[in-house]
Write a protein that holds these residues in place. Structure first.
Motif, PDB file in Angstrom:
ATOM      1  N   SER A  96       0.825  -1.207   0.000  1.00  0.00           N
ATOM      2  CA  SER A  96       0.000   0.000   0.000  1.00  0.00           C
ATOM      3  C   SER A  96       0.861   1.261   0.000  1.00  0.00           C
ATOM      4  O   SER A  96       0.626   2.195  -0.770  1.00  0.00           O
ATOM      5  N   ALA A  97       1.879   1.310   0.859  1.00  0.00           N
ATOM      6  CA  ALA A  97       2.772   2.475   0.913  1.00  0.00           C
ATOM      7  C   ALA A  97       3.531   2.633  -0.399  1.00  0.00           C
ATOM      8  O   ALA A  97       3.710   3.752  -0.898  1.00  0.00           O
ATOM      9  N   SER A  98       3.974   1.530  -0.974  1.00  0.00           N
ATOM     10  CA  SER A  98       4.707   1.598  -2.238  1.00  0.00           C
ATOM     11  C   SER A  98       3.807   2.060  -3.374  1.00  0.00           C
ATOM     12  O   SER A  98       4.228   2.865  -4.215  1.00  0.00           O
ATOM     13  N   PRO A 140      11.173  -8.104   6.113  1.00  0.00           N
ATOM     14  CA  PRO A 140      11.442  -6.768   5.572  1.00  0.00           C
ATOM     15  C   PRO A 140      12.454  -6.797   4.433  1.00  0.00           C
ATOM     16  O   PRO A 140      13.301  -7.674   4.364  1.00  0.00           O
ATOM     17  N   VAL A 141      12.337  -5.828   3.554  1.00  0.00           N
ATOM     18  CA  VAL A 141      13.266  -5.696   2.437  1.00  0.00           C
ATOM     19  C   VAL A 141      14.617  -5.234   2.965  1.00  0.00           C
ATOM     20  O   VAL A 141      14.696  -4.338   3.800  1.00  0.00           O
ATOM     21  N   ASP A 142      15.688  -5.863   2.483  1.00  0.00           N
ATOM     22  CA  ASP A 142      17.045  -5.442   2.786  1.00  0.00           C
ATOM     23  C   ASP A 142      17.724  -5.162   1.448  1.00  0.00           C
ATOM     24  O   ASP A 142      18.093  -6.085   0.727  1.00  0.00           O
ATOM     25  N   ILE A 143      17.862  -3.899   1.111  1.00  0.00           N
ATOM     26  CA  ILE A 143      18.423  -3.525  -0.184  1.00  0.00           C
ATOM     27  C   ILE A 143      19.896  -3.907  -0.271  1.00  0.00           C
ATOM     28  O   ILE A 143      20.384  -4.273  -1.322  1.00  0.00           O
ATOM     29  N   TRP A 192      16.722  13.822  -6.164  1.00  0.00           N
ATOM     30  CA  TRP A 192      16.703  12.457  -5.651  1.00  0.00           C
ATOM     31  C   TRP A 192      15.629  12.296  -4.591  1.00  0.00           C
ATOM     32  O   TRP A 192      15.351  13.219  -3.828  1.00  0.00           O
ATOM     33  N   LEU A 193      15.036  11.113  -4.528  1.00  0.00           N
ATOM     34  CA  LEU A 193      14.135  10.751  -3.443  1.00  0.00           C
ATOM     35  C   LEU A 193      14.211   9.249  -3.249  1.00  0.00           C
ATOM     36  O   LEU A 193      14.750   8.533  -4.081  1.00  0.00           O
ATOM     37  N   SER A 194      13.678   8.790  -2.130  1.00  0.00           N
ATOM     38  CA  SER A 194      13.680   7.356  -1.820  1.00  0.00           C
ATOM     39  C   SER A 194      12.259   6.876  -1.604  1.00  0.00           C
ATOM     40  O   SER A 194      11.433   7.599  -1.045  1.00  0.00           O
ATOM     41  N   ASP A 195      11.994   5.632  -2.034  1.00  0.00           N
ATOM     42  CA  ASP A 195      10.667   5.058  -1.833  1.00  0.00           C
ATOM     43  C   ASP A 195      10.564   4.520  -0.398  1.00  0.00           C
ATOM     44  O   ASP A 195      11.528   4.599   0.371  1.00  0.00           O
ATOM     45  N   PRO A 196       9.403   3.975  -0.002  1.00  0.00           N
ATOM     46  CA  PRO A 196       9.235   3.527   1.388  1.00  0.00           C
ATOM     47  C   PRO A 196      10.229   2.458   1.850  1.00  0.00           C
ATOM     48  O   PRO A 196      10.481   2.321   3.046  1.00  0.00           O
ATOM     49  N   ASP A 197      10.808   1.693   0.922  1.00  0.00           N
ATOM     50  CA  ASP A 197      11.782   0.669   1.296  1.00  0.00           C
ATOM     51  C   ASP A 197      13.217   1.161   1.190  1.00  0.00           C
ATOM     52  O   ASP A 197      14.152   0.426   1.490  1.00  0.00           O
ATOM     53  N   GLY A 198      13.415   2.388   0.742  1.00  0.00           N
ATOM     54  CA  GLY A 198      14.758   2.942   0.637  1.00  0.00           C
ATOM     55  C   GLY A 198      15.370   2.859  -0.752  1.00  0.00           C
ATOM     56  O   GLY A 198      16.521   3.229  -0.933  1.00  0.00           O
ATOM     57  N   TYR A 199      14.614   2.364  -1.748  1.00  0.00           N
ATOM     58  CA  TYR A 199      15.127   2.378  -3.115  1.00  0.00           C
ATOM     59  C   TYR A 199      15.249   3.831  -3.563  1.00  0.00           C
ATOM     60  O   TYR A 199      14.310   4.616  -3.418  1.00  0.00           O
ATOM     61  N   ARG A 200      16.405   4.194  -4.099  1.00  0.00           N
ATOM     62  CA  ARG A 200      16.631   5.572  -4.516  1.00  0.00           C
ATOM     63  C   ARG A 200      16.161   5.790  -5.952  1.00  0.00           C
ATOM     64  O   ARG A 200      16.379   4.952  -6.824  1.00  0.00           O
ATOM     65  N   ILE A 201      15.528   6.933  -6.160  1.00  0.00           N
ATOM     66  CA  ILE A 201      15.024   7.328  -7.469  1.00  0.00           C
ATOM     67  C   ILE A 201      15.705   8.636  -7.846  1.00  0.00           C
ATOM     68  O   ILE A 201      15.713   9.589  -7.070  1.00  0.00           O
TER      69      ILE A 201
END
Length: 141
Positions: free
Chosen positions: A18-20, A66-69, A113-122
């Motif tokens: 949902s957050a993503s 949890p996601v671990d990038i 730059w921004l990061s999604d809820p799991d920390g993936y950078r965009i």
């Protein structure tokens, strides 16, 4: 001889679907479809309205934890036509893009730059007028 080879889409595992979905739809993606894999797991596919095909897949597997990038992933790049307007729109949607920067100088691309809820950078990129839509060999002289 090899036939057609091209990148189709990127897939991210996400912790909170949902957050993503809120994050990526605020960024401008639209949901094309979803596949239920059972046990609460799913694949949700997205694209920008101007794109013909899916370019992003959100893999939600709650039982995997949890996601671990880690340290192997760097970032996803998204091209925009109006970076200042995009940053303003994202701020109003509750996202937190960074300041607009021109890392290659005043005649190069603008980025934020921004990061999604799991920390993936965009990385959001606005190319200068007349530049092709993406990096080409011409960018390396």
């Amino acid at each position: 001889m090899v036939g057609l080879v091209k990148t189709l889409h990127t897939a991210y595992r996400v912790s909170d679907l949902s957050a993503s979905l809120h994050f990526y739809t605020a960024l401008g993606y639209t949901q094309v479809g979803r596949v239920d894999l059972g046990g609460g797991a799913s694949l949700t596919v997205l694209k920008f309205p101007e794109e013909e095909v899916v370019t992003l897949e959100l893999v939600h597997r709650p039982d995997d934890g949890p996601v671990d990038i880690g340290t192997g992933f760097s970032h996803l790049v998204v091209q925009v036509d109006d970076l200042a307007g995009t940053v303003d729109r994202l701020l109003r949607a509750g996202l937190w893009p960074g300041p607009v920067d021109q890392p290659a100088g005043p005649y190069g691309p603008q980025t934020s730059w921004l990061s999604d809820p799991d920390g993936y950078r965009i990385e959001l990129v606005q190319w200068p007028p007349g530049h092709p839509a993406g990096i080409t060999a011409a960018d390396f002289g």
